[in-house]
Design an enzyme around this catalytic site. Structure first.
Site, PDB file in Angstrom:
ATOM      1  N   ASP A  19      -3.864   4.026   2.944  1.00 55.74           N
ATOM      2  CA  ASP A  19      -5.311   3.846   3.152  1.00 55.74           C
ATOM      3  C   ASP A  19      -5.648   2.405   3.549  1.00 55.74           C
ATOM      4  O   ASP A  19      -6.820   2.062   3.710  1.00 55.74           O
ATOM      5  CB  ASP A  19      -6.108   4.280   1.909  1.00 55.74           C
ATOM      6  CG  ASP A  19      -5.809   3.431   0.695  1.00 55.74           C
ATOM      7  OD1 ASP A  19      -4.947   2.518   0.789  1.00 55.74           O
ATOM      8  OD2 ASP A  19      -6.419   3.674  -0.366  1.00 55.74           O
TER       9      ASP A  19
ATOM     10  N   ASP B  56       0.854  -1.192   0.000  1.00 54.07           N
ATOM     11  CA  ASP B  56       0.000   0.000   0.000  1.00 54.07           C
ATOM     12  C   ASP B  56       0.888   1.240   0.000  1.00 54.07           C
ATOM     13  O   ASP B  56       1.658   1.449   0.936  1.00 54.07           O
ATOM     14  CB  ASP B  56      -0.895  -0.069   1.252  1.00 54.07           C
ATOM     15  CG  ASP B  56      -1.647   1.230   1.522  1.00 54.07           C
ATOM     16  OD1 ASP B  56      -1.830   2.030   0.577  1.00 54.07           O
ATOM     17  OD2 ASP B  56      -2.057   1.424   2.684  1.00 54.07           O
TER      18      ASP B  56
ATOM     19  N   GLU C  67      -7.896 -20.481 -15.688  1.00 59.12           N
ATOM     20  CA  GLU C  67      -8.394 -20.988 -14.408  1.00 59.12           C
ATOM     21  C   GLU C  67      -9.533 -21.936 -14.761  1.00 59.12           C
ATOM     22  O   GLU C  67     -10.611 -21.494 -15.163  1.00 59.12           O
ATOM     23  CB  GLU C  67      -8.917 -19.853 -13.523  1.00 59.12           C
ATOM     24  CG  GLU C  67      -9.288 -20.385 -12.136  1.00 59.12           C
ATOM     25  CD  GLU C  67     -10.515 -19.748 -11.515  1.00 59.12           C
ATOM     26  OE1 GLU C  67     -10.698 -19.906 -10.309  1.00 59.12           O
ATOM     27  OE2 GLU C  67     -11.297 -19.092 -12.231  1.00 59.12           O
TER      28      GLU C  67
ATOM     29  N   ASN D 193      -0.116   4.546  -0.117  1.00 62.93           N
ATOM     30  CA  ASN D 193      -0.631   5.813   0.424  1.00 62.93           C
ATOM     31  C   ASN D 193      -1.274   5.699   1.805  1.00 62.93           C
ATOM     32  O   ASN D 193      -1.893   6.636   2.280  1.00 62.93           O
ATOM     33  CB  ASN D 193      -1.610   6.448  -0.570  1.00 62.93           C
ATOM     34  CG  ASN D 193      -2.807   5.529  -0.840  1.00 62.93           C
ATOM     35  OD1 ASN D 193      -2.850   4.405  -0.358  1.00 62.93           O
ATOM     36  ND2 ASN D 193      -3.764   6.028  -1.608  1.00 62.93           N
TER      37      ASN D 193
ATOM     38  N   ASP E 286     -10.095 -15.965 -16.061  1.00 62.84           N
ATOM     39  CA  ASP E 286     -10.955 -16.312 -14.935  1.00 62.84           C
ATOM     40  C   ASP E 286     -12.092 -17.241 -15.382  1.00 62.84           C
ATOM     41  O   ASP E 286     -12.714 -16.990 -16.420  1.00 62.84           O
ATOM     42  CB  ASP E 286     -11.543 -15.001 -14.378  1.00 62.84           C
ATOM     43  CG  ASP E 286     -12.271 -15.191 -13.065  1.00 62.84           C
ATOM     44  OD1 ASP E 286     -11.630 -15.644 -12.097  1.00 62.84           O
ATOM     45  OD2 ASP E 286     -13.468 -14.874 -12.994  1.00 62.84           O
TER      46      ASP E 286
HETATM   47  C1  GLC Z   1     -12.400 -17.043  -9.951  1.00 58.93           C
HETATM   48  C2  GLC Z   1     -11.559 -16.133  -9.080  1.00 58.93           C
HETATM   49  C3  GLC Z   1     -12.318 -15.869  -7.840  1.00 58.93           C
HETATM   50  C4  GLC Z   1     -13.604 -15.173  -8.199  1.00 58.93           C
HETATM   51  C5  GLC Z   1     -14.407 -15.983  -9.216  1.00 58.93           C
HETATM   52  C6  GLC Z   1     -15.490 -15.180  -9.845  1.00 58.93           C
HETATM   53  O1  GLC Z   1     -12.611 -18.280  -9.369  1.00 58.93           O
HETATM   54  O2  GLC Z   1     -10.303 -16.709  -8.859  1.00 58.93           O
HETATM   55  O3  GLC Z   1     -11.569 -15.105  -6.931  1.00 58.93           O
HETATM   56  O4  GLC Z   1     -14.367 -14.989  -7.053  1.00 58.93           O
HETATM   57  O5  GLC Z   1     -13.600 -16.425 -10.268  1.00 58.93           O
HETATM   58  O6  GLC Z   1     -14.967 -14.243 -10.753  1.00 58.93           O
HETATM   59 CA    CA Z   2      -3.476   2.271  -1.056  1.00 57.16          CA
END
Ligand code: GLC
Ligand code: CA
Length: 512
Positions: A23, A19, A254, A21, A197
């Protein structure tokens, strides 16, 4: 040699890496400032979890604009500068592409709701009329719990994840064209590839029949919305697009499917380059389970000519120190697992913090949790926040150098004072020093990386394999000491030992 066949790719969970800044939320300038750390760790590339503008209903997997950066994380200029810096340091950059769904705040979904049923705008998503306004079109369930349908604009719309993540219709030409354009947008800015994804989810059976067995696990064959043959058309199109760019741009999928054979179909020569090996990740800590996972993966991938990618952890699963039993035993096994993973043929993924031996944080207060799986399961599923706690870099008190102040969006355990990068850098016995040494040797030893391996007969509970030229890896997965080979010199061991026996939960790399 193609770089991606044996790259070690470090997963940066942007929310929790660094991080800049104060926050309490990680950001792109934070990542940029820590690139030299990744360089010296010895990885080849980084994969960044989504940093695009998003309401963050699912920590960025609900994308509202695929061509910009969420102000929490910085600006588009920061993303460009990050890619440039990484390249200067010799690190490639993989971005996260979320094609299965958008955010419900995406302009497309807003436009869909602003137009009547049957409109061109609605056709980009999966709107349907149910039998009744209180009865959805079918029995599909969301991977996050609860039903996969919600009502809006007088119709039902499908969401395989949270209601804030409406699924796109991949039979729609506009959807396809849009994603080709998004790929080009980032390839033009130097991205070296994409992690895709839910790559097994894009195509749905147009009849939308009920699902027979309602499970959120890996898809059984013939499932109406996981792993349909039609998804492969999308990847052929993308592969051709990526191949037209210089410098070997890559895709990693994935893909949660039921067998290594089904996975391999995504990695045919004209589709995705690689996929995460969840069979290996899911294997329990026994020699038999690990060996079976390794054999099945290599056999099925060999059939399509794709390399393996070995994975132990990521932002969706319980950290492997904890999965392997937690405490000292979990750490010891995780050390051995790291040497096993990095000695196997192919590439590997390192999830941020595994190089520090971080355990899952199991006792997060409910008020701190953010993961929709926790809320949608009514708290019965603890969710994934425990593997997403911000990294400890230095110092004795929170945020342990994560940011300039004390803030971190999830609280860090007190014990993490002993696990900071700073502490571990000075400790030759630390997990960090083990990862650095292993990654360094991986570059030096010609046998490691892409190629073949051959099992060597070994005592029960022991895995031993040879790789040419002149390399042997031996892992005592069990608890009882096992005889060591003679005439081999030790390059690296996951835990110290002396004498003729290899202690339990220990891996050794030998040079012959
Ligand atoms: C994949 C991602 C996960 C996300 C899901 C929906 O499994 O790795 O983090 O919640 O897709 O996009
Ligand atoms: Ca930040």
């Amino acid at each position: 040699m193609t770089w991606w066949r044996d790259a070690v790719i470090y997963q940066v969970y942007v929310w929790s890496f660094a991080d800049s800044n104060g926050d309490g939320i990680g950001d792109l300038p934070g990542v940029r400032s820590r690139l030299p750390y990744l360089r010296s760790l010895g990885v080849d590339a980084v994969w960044l979890n989504p940093f695009y503008p998003s309401p963050q209903a699912d920590n960025g997997y609900d994308v509202a604009d695929h061509r910009d950066v969420d102000p929490r994380f910085g600006t588009l200029a920061d993303a460009e500068a990050l890619i440039e810096d990484a390249h200067r340091l010799g690190l490639r950059v993989i971005l996260d592409l979320v094609p299965n769904h958008t955010s419900d705040r995406h302009p497309w979904f807003r436009a869909a709701l602003d137009t009547p049923p049957g409109s061109r705008e609605r056709a980009r998503y999966l709107f349907r009329d149910g039998p009744r306004s209180d009865q959805p079109p079918n029995n599909w369930i969301s991977a996050f719990g609860g039903r996969a349908w919600s009502r809006a604009g007088g119709q039902w719309y499908l969401h395989l994840f949270a209601p804030e993540q409406p699924d796109l219709d991949w039979t729609n030409d506009e959807v396809r064209a849009e994603f080709r354009d998004i790929l080009r947008f980032w390839f033009d800015r130097g991205a070296d590839g994409f992690r895709v994804d839910v790559a097994h989810g894009l195509a749905k059976d147009p009849q939308m029949p009920d699902v027979d067995s309602l499970t959120t696990g890996a898809a059984p064959e013939g499932h109406p919305h996981w792993d349909l043959d039609e998804v492969h058309d999308v990847y052929r199109e993308w592969r051709a697009l990526a191949d037209a760019y210089p410098g070997e741009r890559v895709f990693v999928g994935e893909i949660w499917v039921q067998s290594p054979e089904r996975l391999a179909r995504y990695l045919r020569p004209d589709e995705l380059h690689t996929a995460f090996n969840f069979t290996f990740l899911s294997a329990t800590w026994t020699a038999e389970a690990l060996r079976t996972a390794i054999d099945e993966s290599l056999r099925s991938l060999r059939a399509v000519g794709a390399p393996a990618t070995w994975v132990l952890s990521n932002h969706d699963v319980t950290r492997h120190v904890t999965r392997y039993g937690g405490g000292e035993a979990g750490v010891r096994r995780a050390r051995a697992a790291a040497l096993l993973m990095l000695a196997l043929p192919g590439g590997a993924y390192v999830y941020q913090g595994e190089e520090l031996g971080l355990p899952e944080v199991l006792d997060l207060p409910d008020e701190a949790r953010r993961d929709p799986t926790f809320f949608r399961s009514g708290g019965t599923d603890p969710g994934r926040d425990g593997c997403r706690v911000p990294l400890p870099w230095s110092g004795e008190s929170p945020s342990y150098g994560f940011g300039p102040g004390e803030k971190s969006w999830l609280p860090q355990p007190d014990q993490w004072a002993g696990l900071t990068v700073e502490r571990q850098s000075d400790d030759p016995e630390s997990m960090l020093r083990l990862y650095r040494a292993a990654l360094r040797q991986r570059r030096l030893l010609p046998a490691l990386g892409d190629g073949e391996m051959e099992w060597i007969p070994a005592a029960p509970g022991v895995l031993a394999f040879r790789r040419e030229p002149g390399f042997v890896c031996m892992v005592n997965v069990g608890d009882s000491p096992a005889p060591l080979p003679v005439d081999l010199s030790v390059v690296l061991a996951s835990s110290p030992f002396d004498g003729p026996l290899l202690p339990g939960a220990t891996a050794v790399w030998f040079r012959s």
